[in-house]
Design a protein around this motif. Structure first.
Motif, PDB file in Angstrom:
ATOM      1  N   ASP A  37       0.845  -1.197   0.000  1.00  0.00           N
ATOM      2  CA  ASP A  37       0.000   0.000   0.000  1.00  0.00           C
ATOM      3  C   ASP A  37       0.877   1.242   0.000  1.00  0.00           C
ATOM      4  O   ASP A  37       1.806   1.359   0.792  1.00  0.00           O
ATOM      5  CB  ASP A  37      -0.904   0.017   1.239  1.00  0.00           C
ATOM      6  CG  ASP A  37      -1.960  -1.065   1.203  1.00  0.00           C
ATOM      7  OD1 ASP A  37      -2.492  -1.331   0.110  1.00  0.00           O
ATOM      8  OD2 ASP A  37      -2.246  -1.647   2.266  1.00  0.00           O
ATOM      9  N   GLU A  38       0.587   2.153  -0.904  1.00  0.00           N
ATOM     10  CA  GLU A  38       1.297   3.423  -0.901  1.00  0.00           C
ATOM     11  C   GLU A  38       0.869   4.232   0.314  1.00  0.00           C
ATOM     12  O   GLU A  38      -0.307   4.311   0.649  1.00  0.00           O
ATOM     13  CB  GLU A  38       0.997   4.205  -2.181  1.00  0.00           C
ATOM     14  CG  GLU A  38       1.763   5.502  -2.292  1.00  0.00           C
ATOM     15  CD  GLU A  38       1.391   6.277  -3.539  1.00  0.00           C
ATOM     16  OE1 GLU A  38       2.291   6.609  -4.324  1.00  0.00           O
ATOM     17  OE2 GLU A  38       0.176   6.537  -3.739  1.00  0.00           O
ATOM     18  N   LYS A  39       1.835   4.829   0.986  1.00  0.00           N
ATOM     19  CA  LYS A  39       1.557   5.627   2.180  1.00  0.00           C
ATOM     20  C   LYS A  39       1.976   7.076   1.941  1.00  0.00           C
ATOM     21  O   LYS A  39       2.898   7.356   1.173  1.00  0.00           O
ATOM     22  CB  LYS A  39       2.332   5.079   3.379  1.00  0.00           C
ATOM     23  CG  LYS A  39       2.055   3.615   3.705  1.00  0.00           C
ATOM     24  CD  LYS A  39       0.750   3.429   4.432  1.00  0.00           C
ATOM     25  CE  LYS A  39       0.584   1.995   4.911  1.00  0.00           C
ATOM     26  NZ  LYS A  39      -0.689   1.775   5.637  1.00  0.00           N
ATOM     27  N   GLU A  40       1.301   7.978   2.607  1.00  0.00           N
ATOM     28  CA  GLU A  40       1.725   9.370   2.589  1.00  0.00           C
ATOM     29  C   GLU A  40       1.587   9.951   3.985  1.00  0.00           C
ATOM     30  O   GLU A  40       0.746   9.523   4.779  1.00  0.00           O
ATOM     31  CB  GLU A  40       0.910  10.182   1.578  1.00  0.00           C
ATOM     32  CG  GLU A  40      -0.550  10.353   1.901  1.00  0.00           C
ATOM     33  CD  GLU A  40      -1.267  11.233   0.886  1.00  0.00           C
ATOM     34  OE1 GLU A  40      -0.622  11.657  -0.089  1.00  0.00           O
ATOM     35  OE2 GLU A  40      -2.469  11.480   1.075  1.00  0.00           O
ATOM     36  N   GLN A  41       2.433  10.909   4.272  1.00  0.00           N
ATOM     37  CA  GLN A  41       2.424  11.539   5.587  1.00  0.00           C
ATOM     38  C   GLN A  41       1.482  12.744   5.574  1.00  0.00           C
ATOM     39  O   GLN A  41       1.533  13.575   4.670  1.00  0.00           O
ATOM     40  CB  GLN A  41       3.832  11.994   5.969  1.00  0.00           C
ATOM     41  CG  GLN A  41       4.843  10.871   6.128  1.00  0.00           C
ATOM     42  CD  GLN A  41       4.569  10.001   7.344  1.00  0.00           C
ATOM     43  OE1 GLN A  41       4.130  10.491   8.387  1.00  0.00           O
ATOM     44  NE2 GLN A  41       4.818   8.705   7.209  1.00  0.00           N
ATOM     45  N   ILE A  42       0.587  12.802   6.551  1.00  0.00           N
ATOM     46  CA  ILE A  42      -0.296  13.959   6.681  1.00  0.00           C
ATOM     47  C   ILE A  42      -0.079  14.598   8.050  1.00  0.00           C
ATOM     48  O   ILE A  42       0.277  13.926   9.020  1.00  0.00           O
ATOM     49  CB  ILE A  42      -1.773  13.570   6.513  1.00  0.00           C
ATOM     50  CG1 ILE A  42      -2.216  12.588   7.605  1.00  0.00           C
ATOM     51  CG2 ILE A  42      -2.033  12.993   5.127  1.00  0.00           C
ATOM     52  CD1 ILE A  42      -3.714  12.361   7.638  1.00  0.00           C
ATOM     53  N   SER A  95      -2.829   5.431   4.136  1.00  0.00           N
ATOM     54  CA  SER A  95      -2.807   4.798   2.821  1.00  0.00           C
ATOM     55  C   SER A  95      -3.506   5.677   1.791  1.00  0.00           C
ATOM     56  O   SER A  95      -4.540   6.283   2.066  1.00  0.00           O
ATOM     57  CB  SER A  95      -3.501   3.436   2.890  1.00  0.00           C
ATOM     58  OG  SER A  95      -3.607   2.859   1.605  1.00  0.00           O
ATOM     59  N   THR A  96      -2.926   5.726   0.594  1.00  0.00           N
ATOM     60  CA  THR A  96      -3.543   6.489  -0.497  1.00  0.00           C
ATOM     61  C   THR A  96      -4.551   5.653  -1.268  1.00  0.00           C
ATOM     62  O   THR A  96      -5.273   6.185  -2.104  1.00  0.00           O
ATOM     63  CB  THR A  96      -2.464   6.979  -1.483  1.00  0.00           C
ATOM     64  OG1 THR A  96      -1.875   5.840  -2.148  1.00  0.00           O
ATOM     65  CG2 THR A  96      -1.390   7.775  -0.774  1.00  0.00           C
ATOM     66  N   GLY A  97      -4.569   4.329  -1.000  1.00  0.00           N
ATOM     67  CA  GLY A  97      -5.437   3.437  -1.751  1.00  0.00           C
ATOM     68  C   GLY A  97      -4.782   2.894  -3.013  1.00  0.00           C
ATOM     69  O   GLY A  97      -5.374   2.085  -3.725  1.00  0.00           O
ATOM     70  N   ARG A  98      -3.564   3.331  -3.285  1.00  0.00           N
ATOM     71  CA  ARG A  98      -2.847   2.902  -4.491  1.00  0.00           C
ATOM     72  C   ARG A  98      -1.837   1.820  -4.124  1.00  0.00           C
ATOM     73  O   ARG A  98      -1.221   1.859  -3.062  1.00  0.00           O
ATOM     74  CB  ARG A  98      -2.123   4.094  -5.117  1.00  0.00           C
ATOM     75  CG  ARG A  98      -1.333   3.806  -6.374  1.00  0.00           C
ATOM     76  CD  ARG A  98      -0.825   5.104  -6.995  1.00  0.00           C
ATOM     77  NE  ARG A  98       0.040   4.838  -8.140  1.00  0.00           N
ATOM     78  CZ  ARG A  98       1.364   4.801  -8.080  1.00  0.00           C
ATOM     79  NH1 ARG A  98       1.976   5.036  -6.925  1.00  0.00           N
ATOM     80  NH2 ARG A  98       2.079   4.561  -9.164  1.00  0.00           N
ATOM     81  N   LYS A  99      -1.663   0.836  -5.003  1.00  0.00           N
ATOM     82  CA  LYS A  99      -0.690  -0.223  -4.804  1.00  0.00           C
ATOM     83  C   LYS A  99       0.601   0.130  -5.542  1.00  0.00           C
ATOM     84  O   LYS A  99       0.572   0.618  -6.671  1.00  0.00           O
ATOM     85  CB  LYS A  99      -1.223  -1.560  -5.327  1.00  0.00           C
ATOM     86  CG  LYS A  99      -2.502  -2.037  -4.650  1.00  0.00           C
ATOM     87  CD  LYS A  99      -2.271  -2.369  -3.183  1.00  0.00           C
ATOM     88  CE  LYS A  99      -3.534  -2.937  -2.535  1.00  0.00           C
ATOM     89  NZ  LYS A  99      -3.322  -3.275  -1.106  1.00  0.00           N
ATOM     90  N   ILE A 100       1.736  -0.141  -4.889  1.00  0.00           N
ATOM     91  CA  ILE A 100       3.033   0.156  -5.476  1.00  0.00           C
ATOM     92  C   ILE A 100       3.943  -1.062  -5.308  1.00  0.00           C
ATOM     93  O   ILE A 100       3.670  -1.944  -4.481  1.00  0.00           O
ATOM     94  CB  ILE A 100       3.688   1.390  -4.820  1.00  0.00           C
ATOM     95  CG1 ILE A 100       3.853   1.173  -3.310  1.00  0.00           C
ATOM     96  CG2 ILE A 100       2.864   2.653  -5.099  1.00  0.00           C
ATOM     97  CD1 ILE A 100       4.618   2.281  -2.606  1.00  0.00           C
TER      98      ILE A 100
END
Length: 260
Positions: free
Chosen positions: A185-190, A201-206
């Motif tokens: 799972d793609e992750k992003e920091q908020i 999780s952004t909901g996108r697979k990487i």
């Protein structure tokens, strides 16, 4: 030092990443390189680097039944990034391969292809970048039972900036190359209202492998199983070769689409 060549003699090479969940056809798709033909009509010779320790073994019988000469596939089982890079360097430098004994030491027996000639890879498959990345981060460089008698490149064992160099090694090898990986799972920091940060999780697979490993790849494919039909499918993240368009979904994908 600068390098140059005429555009008339430039030949495009596959530089592909295939990722997805286990059992979605990544290894099967990658090993279809064995069906490719060289310009002279002879079959490809494939160097198969296997950090998964046996991921290809179940496919060999099927390949042979379909006419592939197994002498044109040379398999190296290793979870050492240093050893993987050493074998890629052998291809780049046009070096001979030598068979290994049960302790992983080189013998005096040269590896030959199906024509009895010194083995020279037309393509490299690194099947399991996720495992390779994991063992590298843990500093485990002696996993391989069947391994070349080489020293691990310690400079390649620390830091994502160095780990991703394997993609540079593959691109510099001068042959076709495919890397497989599991998905994550793609992750992003908020930033939260209280001033702290959280990973979501952004909901996108990487690809679950070395950081940025898909950046320089020409073609990036995510394999998955359609839950309704059970059909193996491929989502095209990008394809600079122009064979398929980004965001295309292909049922029962075949690597032979890229044979040209």
């Amino acid at each position: 030092m600068a390098k140059a060549r005429s555009a008339a003699v430039t030949q495009a090479k596959l530089n592909m990443i295939i990722y997805g969940e286990p059992f979605t056809g990544k290894s099967t798709l990658a090993m279809q390189l064995a069906y490719f033909k060289r310009p002279d009509g002879k079959p490809f010779r494939v160097l198969y680097l296997d950090p998964e320790s046996g991921s290809i073994d179940d496919y060999l019988e099927s390949l042979e039944q379909n006419g592939v000469q197994l002498a044109n596939i040379y398999i190296v089982y290793t979870q050492s990034l240093g050893e993987v890079r050493q074998y890629i360097a052998k291809v780049k430098n046009n070096e001979d391969f030598y068979e290994l004994d049960d302790d992983g030491n080189e013998t005096n027996t040269m590896v030959v292809d199906a024509d009895g000639l010194p083995f020279r890879a037309d393509a490299i498959v690194v099947d399991g970048a996720t495992i390779l990345n994991l063992t590298t981060k843990q500093g485990l460089v002696e996993f391989s039972k069947k391994r070349n008698k080489v020293k691990a490149d310690k400079d390649g064992l620390i830091g994502d900036a160095r780990l991703v160099k394997i993609e540079g090694d593959l691109m510099a090898s001068g042959v076709h190359c495919i890397t497989t990986a599991r998905e994550a799972d793609e992750k992003e920091q908020i930033k939260l209202p209280d001033g702290t940060t959280s990973s979501v999780s952004t909901g996108r697979k990487i690809p679950d492998g070395f950081k940025g490993m898909d950046y320089n790849a020409k073609t990036v494919i995510r394999t998955f199983m359609d839950k309704e039909t059970g059909q193996i499918c491929a989502f095209i993240n990008k394809d600079r070769t122009g064979i398929h368009k980004a965001n295309d979904i292909i049922e029962d994908p075949t690597l032979l689409d890229w044979q040209s």
